[in-house]
Design a protein around this motif. Structure first.
Motif, PDB file in Angstrom:
ATOM      1  N   ALA A  16       0.907  -1.162   0.050  1.00 50.42           N
ATOM      2  CA  ALA A  16       0.080  -0.038   0.106  1.00 50.42           C
ATOM      3  C   ALA A  16       0.916   1.176  -0.051  1.00 50.42           C
ATOM      4  O   ALA A  16       0.533   2.168  -0.428  1.00 50.42           O
ATOM      5  CB  ALA A  16      -0.876  -0.214   1.329  1.00 50.42           C
ATOM      6  N   ASP A  17       2.101   1.274   0.566  1.00 51.33           N
ATOM      7  CA  ASP A  17       3.004   2.545   0.691  1.00 51.33           C
ATOM      8  C   ASP A  17       4.263   2.257  -0.130  1.00 51.33           C
ATOM      9  O   ASP A  17       4.824   3.406  -0.160  1.00 51.33           O
ATOM     10  CB  ASP A  17       3.144   2.662   2.062  1.00 51.33           C
ATOM     11  N   ALA A  18       4.541   0.994  -0.308  1.00 45.83           N
ATOM     12  CA  ALA A  18       6.134   0.946  -0.871  1.00 45.83           C
ATOM     13  C   ALA A  18       6.427   1.569  -2.092  1.00 45.83           C
ATOM     14  O   ALA A  18       7.456   1.870  -2.302  1.00 45.83           O
ATOM     15  CB  ALA A  18       6.333  -0.760  -0.857  1.00 45.83           C
ATOM     16  N   TRP A  19       5.180   1.555  -2.890  1.00 52.54           N
ATOM     17  CA  TRP A  19       5.557   2.135  -4.198  1.00 52.54           C
ATOM     18  C   TRP A  19       5.737   3.605  -4.034  1.00 52.54           C
ATOM     19  O   TRP A  19       6.331   4.395  -5.009  1.00 52.54           O
ATOM     20  CB  TRP A  19       4.378   2.064  -5.118  1.00 52.54           C
ATOM     21  N   ARG A  20       5.481   4.370  -2.958  1.00 56.55           N
ATOM     22  CA  ARG A  20       5.904   5.899  -2.729  1.00 56.55           C
ATOM     23  C   ARG A  20       7.141   5.972  -2.020  1.00 56.55           C
ATOM     24  O   ARG A  20       7.528   7.164  -2.052  1.00 56.55           O
ATOM     25  CB  ARG A  20       4.947   6.289  -1.745  1.00 56.55           C
ATOM     26  N   VAL A  21       8.136   4.700  -1.768  1.00 58.34           N
ATOM     27  CA  VAL A  21       9.426   5.182  -1.334  1.00 58.34           C
ATOM     28  C   VAL A  21      10.384   5.764  -2.342  1.00 58.34           C
ATOM     29  O   VAL A  21      10.507   5.330  -3.563  1.00 58.34           O
ATOM     30  CB  VAL A  21       9.741   3.432  -0.888  1.00 58.34           C
ATOM     31  N   GLU A  22      11.094   6.933  -1.893  1.00 57.54           N
ATOM     32  CA  GLU A  22      11.813   7.814  -2.721  1.00 57.54           C
ATOM     33  C   GLU A  22      13.285   6.985  -2.964  1.00 57.54           C
ATOM     34  O   GLU A  22      14.261   7.362  -2.204  1.00 57.54           O
ATOM     35  CB  GLU A  22      12.037   9.208  -2.207  1.00 57.54           C
ATOM     36  N   ALA A  25      -0.073  -8.271  -6.104  1.00 59.86           N
ATOM     37  CA  ALA A  25      -0.163  -6.893  -5.379  1.00 59.86           C
ATOM     38  C   ALA A  25       0.986  -5.914  -5.735  1.00 59.86           C
ATOM     39  O   ALA A  25       1.239  -4.828  -5.906  1.00 59.86           O
ATOM     40  CB  ALA A  25      -0.246  -7.051  -4.213  1.00 59.86           C
ATOM     41  N   SER A  26       2.343  -7.084  -5.851  1.00 61.92           N
ATOM     42  CA  SER A  26       3.639  -5.982  -5.991  1.00 61.92           C
ATOM     43  C   SER A  26       3.715  -5.803  -7.455  1.00 61.92           C
ATOM     44  O   SER A  26       4.090  -4.813  -7.461  1.00 61.92           O
ATOM     45  CB  SER A  26       4.683  -7.278  -5.683  1.00 61.92           C
ATOM     46  N   ARG A  27       3.173  -6.355  -8.382  1.00 60.71           N
ATOM     47  CA  ARG A  27       3.108  -5.958  -9.466  1.00 60.71           C
ATOM     48  C   ARG A  27       2.499  -4.572  -9.899  1.00 60.71           C
ATOM     49  O   ARG A  27       2.787  -3.850 -10.520  1.00 60.71           O
ATOM     50  CB  ARG A  27       2.649  -7.034 -10.638  1.00 60.71           C
ATOM     51  N   LYS A  28       1.207  -4.604  -9.184  1.00 61.24           N
ATOM     52  CA  LYS A  28       0.495  -3.355  -9.334  1.00 61.24           C
ATOM     53  C   LYS A  28       1.059  -2.315  -8.604  1.00 61.24           C
ATOM     54  O   LYS A  28       1.186  -1.302  -9.268  1.00 61.24           O
ATOM     55  CB  LYS A  28      -0.784  -3.745  -8.724  1.00 61.24           C
ATOM     56  N   ALA A  29       1.860  -2.482  -7.475  1.00 61.60           N
ATOM     57  CA  ALA A  29       2.678  -1.500  -6.995  1.00 61.60           C
ATOM     58  C   ALA A  29       3.563  -0.896  -7.846  1.00 61.60           C
ATOM     59  O   ALA A  29       4.144   0.057  -7.608  1.00 61.60           O
ATOM     60  CB  ALA A  29       3.044  -1.959  -5.517  1.00 61.60           C
ATOM     61  N   ALA A  30       4.561  -1.861  -8.493  1.00 61.88           N
ATOM     62  CA  ALA A  30       5.427  -1.558  -9.578  1.00 61.88           C
ATOM     63  C   ALA A  30       5.082  -0.520 -10.487  1.00 61.88           C
ATOM     64  O   ALA A  30       5.665   0.287 -10.804  1.00 61.88           O
ATOM     65  CB  ALA A  30       6.102  -2.875  -9.923  1.00 61.88           C
ATOM     66  N   PHE A  31       3.836  -0.960 -10.952  1.00 60.49           N
ATOM     67  CA  PHE A  31       3.154  -0.251 -12.100  1.00 60.49           C
ATOM     68  C   PHE A  31       2.863   1.160 -11.271  1.00 60.49           C
ATOM     69  O   PHE A  31       3.530   2.301 -12.133  1.00 60.49           O
ATOM     70  CB  PHE A  31       1.943  -0.828 -12.432  1.00 60.49           C
ATOM     71  N   LYS A  32       2.535   1.289 -10.098  1.00 59.63           N
ATOM     72  CA  LYS A  32       2.407   2.714  -9.760  1.00 59.63           C
ATOM     73  C   LYS A  32       3.724   3.560  -9.462  1.00 59.63           C
ATOM     74  O   LYS A  32       3.744   4.751  -9.762  1.00 59.63           O
ATOM     75  CB  LYS A  32       1.631   2.548  -8.511  1.00 59.63           C
ATOM     76  N   ARG A  85       6.313   3.112 -11.240  1.00 62.09           N
ATOM     77  CA  ARG A  85       6.908   3.540 -12.538  1.00 62.09           C
ATOM     78  C   ARG A  85       6.119   4.656 -13.124  1.00 62.09           C
ATOM     79  O   ARG A  85       6.654   5.894 -13.431  1.00 62.09           O
ATOM     80  CB  ARG A  85       6.503   2.619 -13.609  1.00 62.09           C
ATOM     81  N   SER A  86       4.720   4.726 -12.814  1.00 64.30           N
ATOM     82  CA  SER A  86       3.960   5.990 -13.212  1.00 64.30           C
ATOM     83  C   SER A  86       4.413   7.328 -12.467  1.00 64.30           C
ATOM     84  O   SER A  86       4.464   8.436 -13.076  1.00 64.30           O
ATOM     85  CB  SER A  86       2.495   5.822 -13.193  1.00 64.30           C
ATOM     86  N   ARG A  87       4.512   6.971 -11.108  1.00 63.49           N
ATOM     87  CA  ARG A  87       4.937   8.195 -10.350  1.00 63.49           C
ATOM     88  C   ARG A  87       6.226   8.752 -10.728  1.00 63.49           C
ATOM     89  O   ARG A  87       6.730   9.947 -10.474  1.00 63.49           O
ATOM     90  CB  ARG A  87       5.073   7.555  -9.065  1.00 63.49           C
ATOM     91  N   SER A  88       7.239   7.812 -11.117  1.00 67.21           N
ATOM     92  CA  SER A  88       8.641   8.504 -11.335  1.00 67.21           C
ATOM     93  C   SER A  88       8.586   9.029 -12.794  1.00 67.21           C
ATOM     94  O   SER A  88       9.424   9.983 -13.108  1.00 67.21           O
ATOM     95  CB  SER A  88       9.462   7.110 -11.382  1.00 67.21           C
ATOM     96  N   ALA A  97      15.481   2.494  -6.810  1.00 62.18           N
ATOM     97  CA  ALA A  97      15.256   1.020  -7.339  1.00 62.18           C
ATOM     98  C   ALA A  97      13.905   0.392  -6.969  1.00 62.18           C
ATOM     99  O   ALA A  97      13.638  -0.944  -6.801  1.00 62.18           O
ATOM    100  CB  ALA A  97      16.348   0.036  -6.584  1.00 62.18           C
ATOM    101  N   THR A  98      13.011   1.399  -6.476  1.00 65.33           N
ATOM    102  CA  THR A  98      11.687   1.038  -5.819  1.00 65.33           C
ATOM    103  C   THR A  98      11.016   0.100  -6.965  1.00 65.33           C
ATOM    104  O   THR A  98      10.553  -0.991  -6.591  1.00 65.33           O
ATOM    105  CB  THR A  98      10.814   2.478  -5.341  1.00 65.33           C
ATOM    106  N   ALA A  99      10.799   0.378  -8.061  1.00 64.84           N
ATOM    107  CA  ALA A  99      10.116   0.023  -9.089  1.00 64.84           C
ATOM    108  C   ALA A  99      10.647  -1.449  -9.365  1.00 64.84           C
ATOM    109  O   ALA A  99      10.018  -2.409  -9.635  1.00 64.84           O
ATOM    110  CB  ALA A  99       9.808   0.838 -10.540  1.00 64.84           C
TER     111      ALA A  99
END
Length: 516
Positions: A473-479, A502-509, A511-514, A482-484
């Motif tokens: 829920a929060d890991a994709w926001r980590v600055e 769930a991890s793949r969805k977070a990875a997509f977020k 990537r989009s955030r970056s 190598a997060t994605a």
């Protein structure tokens, strides 16, 4: 020797004076030096620099050689003495061109190299590195001779048993033999590094198979079929075909011939193949050897690099441009160089280098230097911080002030808390959620860079994710750079399908955030 494209593991070398004594004791160099002493002020040679027949007979006797191989061994030692500069040829150009073979055209006299080494070698005060350079020259002579073209076939077999080949074919075959031998030596070199690892960790190879004259540890000999298979079998092949087994057998026979000739250099210790097996292969073809079982493996020969051989192969690799580190080389390096280099080292080597590096520094200052070098968002940052943790693990309480100084650092604070907690230090502040997640991403990124998608990384991922129920829920926001990539790796490797999704969805977020 071609530089290996692979990262070569660090090896442990014996001191130069010990290696020099081993070099002087190697039969080939020992004979070359004894022949140089025997030559005295001068010996008659023909236009090619070879000893005359009566002189060769005296040389064989001076070396105490017997049997049919005596003259050949003496000629080989004479050639080494000339090629390395122990002996210098004094032949007038006119005499070289006009004198018939076998007749005196000039003389051979001891050269400057012999004067520098001295009659007693290392025992006579010679520089050990001069001795080792001389040995390396002798080794190159032997390697060139071992893989030289087959001149009998080049000229046509006088017995009619062989097929004549062109000079171009002979050169190509010689080049292939040199490449095969180089590859075999590199594989033995890598196995020698693993012997150090086993010895340090108390593995199966920690017990020495023997000891040389200076009490140095010998490595375990590698069965010739195992070495040949390492040069032939593709990594992904589980069950070799009959054709592949035939190729393995053919390589074994070629290596057997090479190692028999090279043992006199001191490069390898070799137990040759059973002559009956060689005859069987000659009579029935390579497939006759097949795949040996455990009871017969000893009949197929075994080889290892000697400590002197490890030194020699490393020198050849370094000359070819390969990175071939030696344990202890980083003791005087700065922390930045240390962390950069140790990222490719196996764990046992990291600890050896860490202990040597720390032994020359005051603990608190060393810890501060390491932590300063571990900062940064570069691609190698996770690896550097992982190595920093490994080196800091060697330090005791003296390093605590330097570690506490980085508790508030967003990149090093988690690392510092782990170090302090493991030592049961008092008053260790609890990490923030952001710090925990950042450290988790950083740790996985370091392991991913080191080992790729390994079973060990899969186990680490499973353990780390299980500690944090709301991780995705929060890991994709980590600055973290190598997060994605880390979240994608978790999606590939986590055994639970819903967690992986769930991890793949977070990875997509991420990537989009970056990109935004």
């Amino acid at each position: 020797m071609s530089a290996s494209p692979l990262a070569l593991p660090p090896v442990r070398l014996l001191p130069a004076d010990v290696l020099a004594r081993q070099a002087l004791a190697a039969p080939l160099l020992d004979r070359a030096l004894r022949l140089t002493r025997w030559a005295g002020e001068q010996r008659r040679v023909d236009g090619m620099g070879e000893l005359l027949d009566d002189e060769l007979t005296s040389a064989v006797q001076a070396l105490g050689l017997t049997g049919d191989e005596g003259p050949l061994d003496a000629l080989q030692a004479w050639g080494v003495a000339v090629d390395t500069g122990l002996l210098v040829l004094e032949i007038e150009e006119e005499a070289e061109e006009s004198t018939p073979p076998g007749e005196a055209a000039g003389q051979a006299v001891p050269g400057e190299v012999y004067a520098r080494i001295g009659q007693g070698g290392a025992a006579d005060g010679a520089d050990p590195y001069d001795v080792l350079d001389l040995w390396l020259g002798a080794l190159e002579c032997a390697l060139a001779e071992t893989t030289a073209p087959d001149y009998d076939n080049l000229l046509g077999d006088p017995d009619g048993d062989g097929e004549a080949i062109s000079p171009e074919e002979a050169d190509r075959e010689a080049e292939e033999e040199a490449e095969l031998l180089d590859a075999a030596l590199v594989n033995l070199y890598a196995l020698s590094a693993l012997e150090v690892a086993d010895a340090e960790t108390g593995g199966a190879s920690a017990e020495p198979a023997g000891a040389d004259g200076d009490g140095a540890r010998d490595g375990r000999a590698v069965p010739l079929p195992v070495l040949a298979a390492s040069l032939v079998l593709p990594d992904e092949m589980e069950q070799p075909s009959e054709a592949v087994l035939e190729e393995v057998t053919a390589v074994m026979l070629r290596l057997d011939e090479h190692f028999r000739l090279l043992e006199a250099t001191g490069l390898v210790a070799y137990t040759p193949m059973d002559e009956a097996l060689i005859e069987e292969a000659d009579d029935e073809g390579a497939a006759a050897l097949g795949e040996p079982d455990d009871d017969e493996i000893a009949r197929y020969g075994a080889v290892r690099l000697t400590p002197l051989g490890v030194y020699g192969v490393r020198e050849r690799l370094a000359d070819a441009g390969a990175y071939a580190p030696v344990l202890g080389d980083l003791a005087e390096a700065g922390a930045d160089e240390l962390l950069g280099a140790l990222g490719s080292y196996p764990d046992h080597a990291v600890r050896i280098e860490a202990e040597a590096w720390l032994a020359r520094r005051e603990p608190a200052a060393a810890a501060a230097e390491l932590l300063a070098a571990a900062k940064g968002d570069g691609a190698d940052g996770p690896t550097r911080r992982l190595v920093c943790q490994q080196v800091l693990a060697v330090l005791g309480a003296e390093a605590e002030p330097a570690v506490r100084d980085v508790l508030d650092d967003p990149h090093l604070g988690g690392l510092a808390r782990v170090w302090l907690t493991e030592r049961h230090a008092p008053d260790v502040p609890s990490p923030t959620t952001d710090m925990v997640y950042w450290l988790t991403i950083d740790t996985v990124a370091a392991q991913l860079a080191a080992d790729g998608d390994s079973d060990e990384l899969a186990a680490l991922i499973t353990e780390l994710v299980a500690r944090h129920e709301e991780f995705f829920a929060d890991a994709w926001r980590v600055e973290h750079p190598a997060t994605a990539a880390v979240l994608e790796a978790i999606g590939r490797l986590h055994p639970d399908r819903s967690t992986a999704k769930a991890s793949r969805k977070a990875a997509f977020k991420a990537r989009s955030r970056s990109r935004n």
